[in-house]
Write an enzyme that holds these catalytic residues in place. Structure first.
Site, PDB file in Angstrom:
ATOM      1  N   CYS A   2       0.846  -1.186   0.000  1.00  0.00           N
ATOM      2  CA  CYS A   2       0.000   0.000   0.000  1.00  0.00           C
ATOM      3  C   CYS A   2       0.887   1.243   0.000  1.00  0.00           C
ATOM      4  O   CYS A   2       1.991   1.231   0.543  1.00  0.00           O
ATOM      5  CB  CYS A   2      -0.924   0.113   1.209  1.00  0.00           C
ATOM      6  SG  CYS A   2      -1.994  -1.299   1.429  1.00  0.00           S
ATOM      7  N   ARG A  27       3.237   0.374  -5.224  1.00  0.00           N
ATOM      8  CA  ARG A  27       3.149  -0.309  -3.937  1.00  0.00           C
ATOM      9  C   ARG A  27       1.862  -1.113  -3.764  1.00  0.00           C
ATOM     10  O   ARG A  27       1.721  -1.894  -2.822  1.00  0.00           O
ATOM     11  CB  ARG A  27       3.245   0.720  -2.795  1.00  0.00           C
ATOM     12  CG  ARG A  27       4.500   1.546  -2.817  1.00  0.00           C
ATOM     13  CD  ARG A  27       4.517   2.482  -1.642  1.00  0.00           C
ATOM     14  NE  ARG A  27       4.522   1.743  -0.406  1.00  0.00           N
ATOM     15  CZ  ARG A  27       5.612   1.258   0.176  1.00  0.00           C
ATOM     16  NH1 ARG A  27       6.791   1.460  -0.372  1.00  0.00           N
ATOM     17  NH2 ARG A  27       5.540   0.588   1.296  1.00  0.00           N
ATOM     18  N   TRP A  76      -3.043  -2.484  -1.539  1.00  0.00           N
ATOM     19  CA  TRP A  76      -2.785  -3.877  -1.897  1.00  0.00           C
ATOM     20  C   TRP A  76      -3.428  -4.665  -0.763  1.00  0.00           C
ATOM     21  O   TRP A  76      -2.925  -4.684   0.355  1.00  0.00           O
ATOM     22  CB  TRP A  76      -1.283  -4.124  -1.965  1.00  0.00           C
ATOM     23  CG  TRP A  76      -0.911  -5.482  -2.477  1.00  0.00           C
ATOM     24  CD1 TRP A  76      -0.742  -5.849  -3.780  1.00  0.00           C
ATOM     25  CD2 TRP A  76      -0.640  -6.648  -1.701  1.00  0.00           C
ATOM     26  NE1 TRP A  76      -0.384  -7.172  -3.855  1.00  0.00           N
ATOM     27  CE2 TRP A  76      -0.315  -7.693  -2.601  1.00  0.00           C
ATOM     28  CE3 TRP A  76      -0.644  -6.932  -0.333  1.00  0.00           C
ATOM     29  CZ2 TRP A  76      -0.003  -8.978  -2.177  1.00  0.00           C
ATOM     30  CZ3 TRP A  76      -0.329  -8.221   0.080  1.00  0.00           C
ATOM     31  CH2 TRP A  76      -0.013  -9.222  -0.837  1.00  0.00           C
ATOM     32  N   ASN A 102      -0.584   1.692   6.042  1.00  0.00           N
ATOM     33  CA  ASN A 102       0.137   0.674   5.275  1.00  0.00           C
ATOM     34  C   ASN A 102       0.696  -0.312   6.291  1.00  0.00           C
ATOM     35  O   ASN A 102       1.486   0.079   7.146  1.00  0.00           O
ATOM     36  CB  ASN A 102       1.265   1.347   4.478  1.00  0.00           C
ATOM     37  CG  ASN A 102       2.244   0.334   3.896  1.00  0.00           C
ATOM     38  OD1 ASN A 102       1.863  -0.789   3.587  1.00  0.00           O
ATOM     39  ND2 ASN A 102       3.485   0.735   3.747  1.00  0.00           N
ATOM     40  N   GLY A 103       0.278  -1.573   6.189  1.00  0.00           N
ATOM     41  CA  GLY A 103       0.774  -2.569   7.140  1.00  0.00           C
ATOM     42  C   GLY A 103      -0.343  -3.511   7.531  1.00  0.00           C
ATOM     43  O   GLY A 103      -1.388  -3.576   6.874  1.00  0.00           O
ATOM     44  N   GLU A 491      15.313 -16.357 -13.440  1.00  0.00           N
ATOM     45  CA  GLU A 491      14.884 -14.961 -13.509  1.00  0.00           C
ATOM     46  C   GLU A 491      14.098 -14.711 -14.806  1.00  0.00           C
ATOM     47  O   GLU A 491      13.083 -14.004 -14.790  1.00  0.00           O
ATOM     48  CB  GLU A 491      16.125 -14.049 -13.413  1.00  0.00           C
ATOM     49  CG  GLU A 491      15.880 -12.571 -13.593  1.00  0.00           C
ATOM     50  CD  GLU A 491      14.944 -11.951 -12.555  1.00  0.00           C
ATOM     51  OE1 GLU A 491      14.575 -12.610 -11.569  1.00  0.00           O
ATOM     52  OE2 GLU A 491      14.560 -10.782 -12.778  1.00  0.00           O
ATOM     53  N   LYS A 495      10.262 -13.334 -14.872  1.00  0.00           N
ATOM     54  CA  LYS A 495       9.862 -12.114 -15.597  1.00  0.00           C
ATOM     55  C   LYS A 495       8.644 -12.403 -16.470  1.00  0.00           C
ATOM     56  O   LYS A 495       7.711 -11.609 -16.523  1.00  0.00           O
ATOM     57  CB  LYS A 495      10.982 -11.581 -16.498  1.00  0.00           C
ATOM     58  CG  LYS A 495      12.144 -10.881 -15.848  1.00  0.00           C
ATOM     59  CD  LYS A 495      11.841  -9.528 -15.266  1.00  0.00           C
ATOM     60  CE  LYS A 495      11.317  -9.636 -13.879  1.00  0.00           C
ATOM     61  NZ  LYS A 495      12.220  -9.735 -12.770  1.00  0.00           N
ATOM     62  N   GLU A 498       5.405 -13.049 -14.289  1.00  0.00           N
ATOM     63  CA  GLU A 498       4.793 -11.966 -13.514  1.00  0.00           C
ATOM     64  C   GLU A 498       4.143 -10.903 -14.366  1.00  0.00           C
ATOM     65  O   GLU A 498       3.179 -10.284 -13.935  1.00  0.00           O
ATOM     66  CB  GLU A 498       5.745 -11.375 -12.469  1.00  0.00           C
ATOM     67  CG  GLU A 498       6.933 -10.654 -12.982  1.00  0.00           C
ATOM     68  CD  GLU A 498       7.812 -10.110 -11.853  1.00  0.00           C
ATOM     69  OE1 GLU A 498       7.330  -9.830 -10.757  1.00  0.00           O
ATOM     70  OE2 GLU A 498       9.025  -9.972 -12.089  1.00  0.00           O
ATOM     71  N   HIS A 514      15.440 -35.033 -16.044  1.00  0.00           N
ATOM     72  CA  HIS A 514      14.883 -35.662 -14.831  1.00  0.00           C
ATOM     73  C   HIS A 514      13.414 -35.305 -14.630  1.00  0.00           C
ATOM     74  O   HIS A 514      12.893 -35.432 -13.529  1.00  0.00           O
ATOM     75  CB  HIS A 514      15.700 -35.244 -13.603  1.00  0.00           C
ATOM     76  CG  HIS A 514      17.117 -35.701 -13.667  1.00  0.00           C
ATOM     77  ND1 HIS A 514      17.483 -37.016 -13.506  1.00  0.00           N
ATOM     78  CD2 HIS A 514      18.262 -35.024 -13.942  1.00  0.00           C
ATOM     79  CE1 HIS A 514      18.799 -37.129 -13.647  1.00  0.00           C
ATOM     80  NE2 HIS A 514      19.290 -35.933 -13.917  1.00  0.00           N
ATOM     81  N   LYS A 613       5.250  -3.719  -5.565  1.00  0.00           N
ATOM     82  CA  LYS A 613       6.696  -3.535  -5.665  1.00  0.00           C
ATOM     83  C   LYS A 613       7.418  -3.908  -4.373  1.00  0.00           C
ATOM     84  O   LYS A 613       8.421  -4.602  -4.397  1.00  0.00           O
ATOM     85  CB  LYS A 613       6.992  -2.086  -6.050  1.00  0.00           C
ATOM     86  CG  LYS A 613       8.450  -1.809  -6.349  1.00  0.00           C
ATOM     87  CD  LYS A 613       8.889  -2.492  -7.620  1.00  0.00           C
ATOM     88  CE  LYS A 613      10.363  -2.295  -7.910  1.00  0.00           C
ATOM     89  NZ  LYS A 613      10.820  -3.287  -8.896  1.00  0.00           N
TER      90      LYS A 613
END
Ligand code: M6R
Length: 618
Positions: A2, A27, A76, A102-103, A491, A495, A498, A514, A613
C-alpha cells in the site's frame, strides 16, 4: 504494501495527493481513496481499481477536490477484498478522525471484538478501521489530544504500520507513526507545509528536506510549528534528523518510454556504471567499498556466507553463490528469507549474512536479518533504496545506486545487485589471493566494458519482438541455463510469469532429463542460454535432446556461434565476455522478451495483477 500520502499546508492539497498516489501505485493498486478537508468537512472519495479510476470520480465533482489538507491511499489488499468500502481512508465511527494505513494489525480481531463489545460497529472488513476506532476510544476515555491517543492506541497494537491520522477537531495537524512499514515526512520552508508519503517521490518537486521516521516513532506535524517526534513506547523525545534528498523528478518519470519497465531496462548501462563508479578502480588495481573495507576481517574469517533474499533478489543471490565460491572460495548458502526465518537455521557469529533487497522493505528479508543478528551473525545489506529499513537494520552494506525502480518487475535492480556482488567477490578473492592479479585486473577491465555491451544488446529489440510475436500465445515455457546462467533461467521465467501471466519454469539445463523433458512437444518454447563458455558442449547436447522431441528452441548464444545456430529455431547473440559476467548480458534479452510479450498481450506491464513492488507483509 500500500502507498500512503498526505499534505497539510498552504497549497491546494488535491493535486499533490493524487499525483503522489500515482507515483506510489507501484506499492499496490487494487483500490484507492482520498480524503480532502475543505475547512468544514472531510470529503471522502474511494473506489476499487486504479488511481486513474479515483481521479475520474473526483473530477466529476469539484467539491471533492477542495482543501489544503488531504490524505490518500493506494491499496494492496490484506484484510478484506478490494472494494470501495475496504479502500482507505477510513473514518472513526463518530466521523471525527480519518486514517490511511500501510501494514497489518495482527491482533485486529481481538481489538475488534473488544470495540464491538463497547458498542462500535464497522463498515469495512479492514484492520485499519479497527485501529482508527481504537484511537477514537482511547481519545474519548483519556480525554487527550490526537497525538497522545494515537500513541496509547499503538502500544496496544501487534503488527506493522505506517499511518497518518487527521482529526477534524484539530485541523492544523497530522499525526504520523511507523513500525515496520516505511514513511517519509517532507518538510516545507519554515515548516509552512508538510508532506507525508510511503517514500519521498510524491513530494520531491516541493521539498528536498525529509525525515524518515524510525520504527516505533510518532511525529506530530503542525503548520508553522516545529515537528515533534517521540518514541511510542517510552514517550521520550527524539531529535529530528532532516535529510537532504538526492532523488530528482526525472528519475521517477517515464522519460518518453511507454512503460517504466522499458525505461528501467534501458537504464541498465548507466545504472551499472553508477554502481561501480568510485568503487572499481582499474588503474590502481583495487576495489574500494567502504562497507566491506570496514569489516574485511569478518568476511575473510567467515566460515561461510549465507545469502537471504526473495524473488529476483534471491536470483541475484544465486548468481553470487557461483561468484563467491568460484572466485573467493568461500562456502555460500542461498536461502529464501521466508524459509530461513521460520526453519530454526544454524547461524553463528562466524557466519556473514548478506541480505539482498531492492526496496529494502521486504518483510521476510527484514525478519530474516533480525533472526540472523540475534544469533550473532554479521549482517551486510545490498539494497537499492537509500535509508530503507533493511539498509538501517544491517550492520553494514553497499547500495546498488540503480536509481528508483518503479516497474514491479525488477530489471535494473537485478543487474546492479549482480554488479555489487561481483565487486565484493572480486575484492575478497584479491584479499584472499584466490585470484591472480592478472585475472583480477582482467575482471575489472571486462566489467567496465559491460555497460557498452548492454547498450549494444538493447539494439536487438526488433529480433526480440519477432520472437515475442511467435511465442506470445504459448501456455507454458521452459528456461534453461547452467552454472552462472542457471539463476538467469530462473529470472527469465519469473519475468515472463509476472507480467504476461504465462506459466514458465526455470531449470538447470541438465536437470531437464529428470522430469521437464516430459513436457516437451511442438508447442513448447524453450529458452536456452548456451554461451560459448560454461559447459557449452553439454548445453548443446541438451538442445539436441529438445530438438529431437520437436520443442521450439530459442537460444541465447555468444556472438559468432555457429553450432547452436544450426539447430535452434531462433538465436539471440550476446557480446563476448568472461563467463562469470555473462549473467549481466544474458538476462537482457529475457527482460525485453517478457516486456514485448506482455505488451502484445495487452497486459499491465508496470502493475501486474496481484503483485506489488515492495512486499511489506509476510
Ligand atoms: O525489494 P526486494 O528486492 O526485496 O523484493 C523482492 C521481491 O519481491 C521482488 O524481487 C519480486 O520478485 C519482483 N517483482 C521480481 O520482479
Amino acid at each position: 504494501m500500500c502507498g500512503i500520502t498526505g499534505y497539510i499546508g498552504y497549497r491546494d492539497a488535491y493535486p499533490i495527493v493524487i499525483n503522489g498516489l500515482k507515483r506510489l501505485e507501484y506499492r499496490g493498486y487494487d483500490s484507492s481513496g482520498i480524503m480532502m478537508y475543505d475547512g468544514k468537512a472531510m470529503n471522502l472519495s474511494k473506489t476499487k481499481g486504479k488511481v486513474a479510476d479515483l481521479e475520474f470520480i473526483v473530477n466529476n465533482e469539484e467539491k471533492r477536490k477542495a482543501g489544503k489538507i488531504g490524505l490518500g491511499h493506494t491499496r494492496w489488499a490484506t484484510h478484506g477484498v478490494p472494494n470501495d468500502t475496504n479502500s482507505h481512508p477510513h473514518f472513526s465511527e463518530h466521523g471525527d478522525l480519518a486514517i490511511v494505513h500501510n501494514g497489518i494489525i495482527e491482533n485486529y480481531d481481538t481489538l475488534k471484538k473488544e470495540l464491538t463489545r463497547r458498542g462500535y460497529t464497522f463498515k469495512s472488513d479492514t484492520d485499519t478501521e479497527v485501529l482508527i476506532n481504537l484511537i477514537q476510544e482511547v481519545k474519548k476515555n483519556n480525554k487527550c489530544k490526537l497525538g497522545k491517543a494515537v500513541q496509547i492506541a499503538l502500544t496496544n497494537v501487534v503488527g506493522a504500520y505506517a499511518i497518518a491520522v487527521f482529526d477534524i477537531t484539530k485541523p492544523n495537524e497530522l499525526v504520523i507513526a511507523k513500525l515496520g512499514s516505511p514513511i517519509a515526512i517532507g518538510v516545507g520552508k519554515e515548516n509552512s507545509e508538510f508532506f507525508v508519503a510511503s517514500d519521498a517521490s510524491p513530494f520531491i518537486e516541493y521539498t528536498k528536506n525529509a525525515i524518515y521516521l524510525e520504527d516505533e516513532e510518532l511525529a506530530i506535524v503542525k503548520v508553522g510549528k516545529d515537528i515533534e517526534v517521540r518514541k511510542i513506547m517510552d514517550d521520550s523525545m527524539v531529535d529530528t534528523n532532516i535529510q537532504t534528498l538526492k532523488m530528482s523528478l526525472e528519475q521517477i518519470e517515464k522519460g518518453g518510454y511507454d512503460h517504466f519497465m522499458l525505461k528501467e531496462i534501458h537504464e541498465q548501462p548507466k545504472a551499472i556504471i553508477d554502481t561501480y563508479r568510485g568503487r572499481m578502480l582499474p588503474d590502481q588495481g583495487i576495489i574500494k567499498m567502504s562497507g566491506v573495507d570496514d569489516h574485511l576481517a569478518k568476511f575473510l574469517n567467515a566460515d561461510r556466507i549465507i545469502i537471504i533474499a526473495c524473488g529476483t533478489s534471491w536470483h541475484a543471490g544465486l548468481v553470487a553463490e557461483y561468484l563467491f565460491e568460484d572466485m573467493a572460495r568461500i562456502p555460500v548458502e542461498v536461502e529464501y528469507a521466508s524459509e530461513f526465518r521460520y526453519r530454526n537455521p544454524i547461524v553463528t557469529s562466524k557466519d556473514v549474512v548478506i541480505a539482498i533487497s531492492q526496496s529494502g522493505e521486504t518483510a521476510d528479508t527484514l525478519a530474516a536479518i533480525k533472526l540472523a543478528k540475534s544469533k550473532g551473525a554479521f549482517v551486510f545489506g545490498v539494497c537499492n533504496v537509500v535509508g530503507s529499513s533493511i539498509a538501517r537494520e544491517t550492520h553494514a552494506g553497499s547500495y546498488t545506486h540503480a536509481g528508483p525502480e518503479i516497474g514491479v518487475a525488477s530489471t535494473k535492480a537485478f543487474t546492479t545487485q549482480i554488479t555489487v556482488l561481483s565487486l565484493i567477490a572480486l575484492k575478497l578473492a584479491k584479499e584472499k589471493g584466490t585470484l591472480s592479479t592478472s585475472a583480477f585486473q582482467n575482471y575489472l577491465r571486462t566489467l567496465a566494458h559491460i555497460p557498452s555491451q548492454i547498450e549494444q544488446l538493447l539494439k536487438i529489440d526488433d529480433t526480440v519482438k519477432e520472437i515475442a510475436a511467435a511465442y506470445k500465445d504459448a501456455k507454458n515455457c521452459l528456461y534453461l541455463g547452467r552454472g552462472f546462467n542457471f539463476p538467469v533461467a530462473l529470472e527469465g521465467a519469473l519475468k515472463l510469469k509476472e507480467i504476461s501471466y504465462i506459466h514458465a519454469e526455470g531449470y538447470p539445463a541438465a536437470e531437464m532429463k529428470h522430469g521437464p523433458i516430459a513436457l516437451i512437444d511442438e508447442n513448447m518454447p524453450i529458452f536456452v542460454i548456451a554461451t560459448n563458455k560454461g559447459h557449452y558442449e553439454k548445453v548443446v547436447s541438451n538442445i539436441q535432446e529438445i530438438k529431437s522431441r520437436s520443442g521450439k528452441i530459442i537460444a541465447v548464444v555468444t556472438e559468432g556461434d555457429t553450432q547452436v545456430k544450426e539447430i535452434a529455431d531462433h538465436v539471440i547473440e550476446i557480446p563476448e565476455t568472461l563467463e562469470a559476467l555473462t549473467p549481466l548480458l544474458t538476462t537482457i534479452p529475457f527482460q525485453l522478451l517478457s516486456y514485448h510479450i506482455a505488451v502484445m498481450l495487452n497486459k499491465n506491464v508496470d502493475q501486474p495483477r496481484n503483485l506489488a513492488k515492495s512486499v511489506t507483509v509476510e
